[in-house]
Write a protein that holds these residues in place. Structure first.
Motif, mmCIF file in Angstrom:
data_model
loop_
_atom_site.group_PDB
_atom_site.id
_atom_site.type_symbol
_atom_site.label_atom_id
_atom_site.label_comp_id
_atom_site.label_asym_id
_atom_site.label_seq_id
_atom_site.Cartn_x
_atom_site.Cartn_y
_atom_site.Cartn_z
ATOM 1 N N PRO A 5 13.299 1.527 11.947
ATOM 2 C CA PRO A 5 11.927 1.753 12.109
ATOM 3 C C PRO A 5 11.370 2.594 12.853
ATOM 4 O O PRO A 5 11.150 3.162 13.580
ATOM 5 C CB PRO A 5 12.347 0.164 12.517
ATOM 6 N N SER A 6 10.019 2.635 12.568
ATOM 7 C CA SER A 6 9.089 3.783 12.769
ATOM 8 C C SER A 6 8.168 3.856 11.940
ATOM 9 O O SER A 6 7.718 2.888 11.355
ATOM 10 C CB SER A 6 9.745 5.566 12.764
ATOM 11 N N ARG A 7 6.987 3.887 13.378
ATOM 12 C CA ARG A 7 5.660 3.761 12.454
ATOM 13 C C ARG A 7 4.880 4.456 11.047
ATOM 14 O O ARG A 7 4.010 4.289 10.355
ATOM 15 C CB ARG A 7 4.162 4.773 13.618
ATOM 16 N N ARG A 8 5.477 5.133 10.943
ATOM 17 C CA ARG A 8 5.852 6.345 9.236
ATOM 18 C C ARG A 8 5.435 5.157 8.426
ATOM 19 O O ARG A 8 4.867 5.814 7.325
ATOM 20 C CB ARG A 8 6.321 7.716 9.600
ATOM 21 N N TRP A 9 6.665 4.893 8.871
ATOM 22 C CA TRP A 9 7.291 4.124 7.201
ATOM 23 C C TRP A 9 5.969 2.517 6.844
ATOM 24 O O TRP A 9 5.450 1.919 6.148
ATOM 25 C CB TRP A 9 8.468 3.177 7.620
ATOM 26 N N HIS A 10 5.916 2.323 8.265
ATOM 27 C CA HIS A 10 4.710 0.744 8.013
ATOM 28 C C HIS A 10 3.315 1.363 8.025
ATOM 29 O O HIS A 10 2.966 0.905 7.050
ATOM 30 C CB HIS A 10 4.299 0.685 10.333
ATOM 31 N N LEU A 11 2.936 2.996 7.987
ATOM 32 C CA LEU A 11 2.067 3.465 7.125
ATOM 33 C C LEU A 11 2.157 4.137 6.185
ATOM 34 O O LEU A 11 1.623 3.764 4.969
ATOM 35 C CB LEU A 11 1.355 5.038 8.047
ATOM 36 N N GLY A 12 3.530 3.675 5.673
ATOM 37 C CA GLY A 12 3.833 4.044 3.796
ATOM 38 C C GLY A 12 3.433 2.686 3.485
ATOM 39 O O GLY A 12 3.436 2.808 1.655
ATOM 40 N N LYS A 13 3.875 1.505 3.664
ATOM 41 C CA LYS A 13 3.526 0.348 3.653
ATOM 42 C C LYS A 13 2.439 0.200 3.295
ATOM 43 O O LYS A 13 2.019 -1.010 2.294
ATOM 44 C CB LYS A 13 3.783 -1.046 4.193
ATOM 45 N N ILE A 14 1.172 0.511 4.235
ATOM 46 C CA ILE A 14 -0.084 0.501 3.727
ATOM 47 C C ILE A 14 -0.877 1.434 2.946
ATOM 48 O O ILE A 14 -1.051 0.987 1.982
ATOM 49 C CB ILE A 14 -0.601 0.565 5.555
ATOM 50 N N ALA A 15 -0.092 2.348 2.372
ATOM 51 C CA ALA A 15 -0.390 3.106 1.609
ATOM 52 C C ALA A 15 0.133 2.855 -0.378
ATOM 53 O O ALA A 15 -0.556 2.915 -0.894
ATOM 54 C CB ALA A 15 0.287 4.634 2.181
ATOM 55 N N PHE A 16 1.065 1.993 0.337
ATOM 56 C CA PHE A 16 1.296 0.467 -1.420
ATOM 57 C C PHE A 16 0.795 0.196 -1.568
ATOM 58 O O PHE A 16 0.060 0.297 -2.606
ATOM 59 C CB PHE A 16 2.653 0.835 -1.073
ATOM 60 N N GLU A 17 0.202 -0.470 -0.394
ATOM 61 C CA GLU A 17 -1.227 -1.870 -1.130
ATOM 62 C C GLU A 17 -2.248 -0.909 -1.151
ATOM 63 O O GLU A 17 -2.801 -1.378 -2.219
ATOM 64 C CB GLU A 17 -1.391 -2.455 0.905
ATOM 65 N N TYR A 18 -2.309 0.188 -0.444
ATOM 66 C CA TYR A 18 -3.807 1.009 -0.969
ATOM 67 C C TYR A 18 -3.525 1.569 -2.599
ATOM 68 O O TYR A 18 -5.111 1.296 -2.941
ATOM 69 C CB TYR A 18 -3.866 1.777 0.752
ATOM 70 N N ASN A 19 -2.194 1.508 -3.048
ATOM 71 C CA ASN A 19 -2.459 3.015 -3.625
ATOM 72 C C ASN A 19 -2.467 1.347 -4.846
ATOM 73 O O ASN A 19 -2.783 1.988 -6.058
ATOM 74 C CB ASN A 19 -0.727 3.082 -3.997
ATOM 75 N N VAL A 20 -1.943 0.665 -4.682
ATOM 76 C CA VAL A 20 -2.286 -1.160 -5.963
ATOM 77 C C VAL A 20 -3.060 -1.384 -6.338
ATOM 78 O O VAL A 20 -4.474 -0.848 -7.298
ATOM 79 C CB VAL A 20 -0.856 -1.878 -5.389
ATOM 80 N N LEU A 21 -4.497 -1.349 -5.068
ATOM 81 C CA LEU A 21 -5.504 -2.682 -4.630
ATOM 82 C C LEU A 21 -6.148 -1.450 -5.389
ATOM 83 O O LEU A 21 -7.625 -1.646 -5.792
ATOM 84 C CB LEU A 21 -5.417 -2.769 -3.126
#
Ligand code: FAD
Length: 388
Positions: free
Chosen positions: A368-384
């Motif tokens: 776990p790190s901040r980086r992968w949390h930001l990665g999940k936000i990027a996935f959400e952003y990418n789809v929406l």
């Protein structure tokens, strides 16, 4: 990319307005000249991003932040039909939806999976689930109301959507209870029907998730199949009965009824497709996402995850566009993908790799790190943002 297609106008019909459907429709619309029709058929008026439901539960997203009206696709030149798909005839590529027939030159089936909560007697009435937006909203309130006692999280079958989600749910509930200062008075248990967390991704991923749960004081019990539930109790296959103050469940799944009733379905009811091209046995008909069962070398199917549905959609749309434009296609889904596991406190772990690797999926796990949390936000952003 448009304009290379001098042949007759073609119609592509996409069944399902989830992650796979919207990505396929969007990619096709961008690739094809406007005289070719792209039609998307979906039952509900809104697209909702399920991967963010647990953030709705934990209060990190409002429901409106993870939903978009599918109607907005019309501005992009996609014909959206809101209807219940009743039948699919893949031989003629004809779909019956609300009694009306739609015939396609190319058909993409992306109908997701149905929930089979009814297979565990009493479960729906005794507990709450985060697999619907409404359920995640209700859970937000239910978790906030917990001040003491026992929260029991269960996976109600070994096969379900998104292998990480129930583990994330337990970790995010832990984080919420720590934030409100009541965690010391609340026990959290996670009982899974499957023998290990995220087993398809291999023993390293399972061990990493088990250790995360232990580090947070979550009592994890694998291979513990719930068989029935009622108010305040859950029964298990080994004859034990357990109490709880809040029951949170990941329901079993079954193939979408309309797919299972069609000639596209294999013996299990899931749709059979080539695991790289996603082509079915019927010319011009493709199946992507959760409604398919794509075999892995270890004898289990590819996990049902949006990241795979998305990548499959792009490959299929690319090949359909190429076919319409009379050029070689050749795009394929290579089995690569990754899964975030939110751990709370702004961090996530990440497991990614090649699920088609032989003799077993080759998946690397990152702590776990901040980086992968930001990665999940990027996935959400990418789809929406990209498709809606
Ligand atoms: C809580 C939760 C968390 C998740 N987290 C992640 C994550 O972090 N990462 C990840 O990659 N994946 C995640 N997933 C899994 C991901 O959401 C799914 O794998 C993905 O949505 C599959 O896309 P799809 O297009 O195959 O199906 P869906 O997105 O389910 O779309 C299917 C669509 O078809 C429609 N439909 C079905 N039948 C009919 C019919 N007869 N008529 C009309 N319309 C119909 C449905 O209404 C739906 O809109 C999560 C899932 C859940 C539940």
């Amino acid at each position: 990319m448009a304009g290379r297609d001098g042949g007759p106008a073609r119609t592509t019909v996409i069944l399902g307005g989830g992650i796979g459907g919207v990505a396929a429709a969007g990619r096709l619309r961008r690739r094809l000249d406007r005289r070719h029709r792209v039609v998307l058929v979906n039952r509900e008026p809104d697209f909702t991003f399920a991967a963010s439901y647990l953030w709705v539960m934990s209060g990190q997203r409002r429901p409106d932040q993870v939903s978009r009206p599918l109607e907005s696709l019309r501005r992009r030149g996609i014909d959206v039909v809101f209807a219940d798909i009743e039948a699919i005839d893949p031989a003629s590529r004809t779909v019956t939806a609300d009694g009306r027939q739609i015939t396609a030159d190319h058909l993409v089936v992306s109908l997701g999976a149905d929930y089979a909560t009814d297979t565990i007697p009493g479960l729906a009435g005794a507990g709450e689930t985060f697999v619907t937006l409404a359920g995640a909203q209700r859970l937000k309130g239910a978790v906030a109301a917990v001040t003491r006692g026992r929260v029991l999280v269960v996976t109600a079958a070994p096969l379900y959507r998104c292998p990480a989600a129930p583990y994330e749910a337990a970790l995010l509930i832990d984080a919420a209870l720590r934030r409100t200062g009541v965690r010391g008075s609340v026990d959290i248990a996670l009982h899974s029907a499957e023998p290990a967390p995220m087993g398809v991704a291999g023993p390293n991923v399972s061990a990493a998730v088990t250790s995360l749960l232990a580090g947070r004081g979550i009592d994890y019990r694998p291979s513990h199949q719930i068989t029935a539930a009622g108010l305040g109790y859950a029964d298990f296959a080994d004859g034990q009965s357990e109490g709880f103050d809040l029951l949170v469940y990941m329901p079993p799944i079954r193939p979408p009824a309309v797919g299972a009733a069609s000639p596209l379905a294999g013996a299990t009811g899931w749709i059979e497709a080539d695991r790289r091209t996603l082509a079915t046995a019927f010319p011009g008909v493709y199946a992507i996402g959760d409604n398919t069962e794509l075999p892995l070398s270890i004898g289990k199917p590819l996990p049902r995850a949006g990241v795979f549905a998305h990548r499959q959609a792009l490959a299929v749309a690319g090949n359909i566009a190429a076919s319409i434009q009379g050029r070689p296609g050749g795009a394929s889904f290579d089995g690569h993908g990754g899964c975030f596991i939110e751990t709370g406190f702004g961090k996530a772990g990440y497991g990614s790799g090649d699920f088609y690797a032989e003799p077993a999926p080759a998946v690397k796990v990152r702590p776990p790190s901040r980086r992968w949390h930001l990665g999940k936000i990027a996935f959400e952003y990418n789809v929406l943002r990209r498709w809606l």
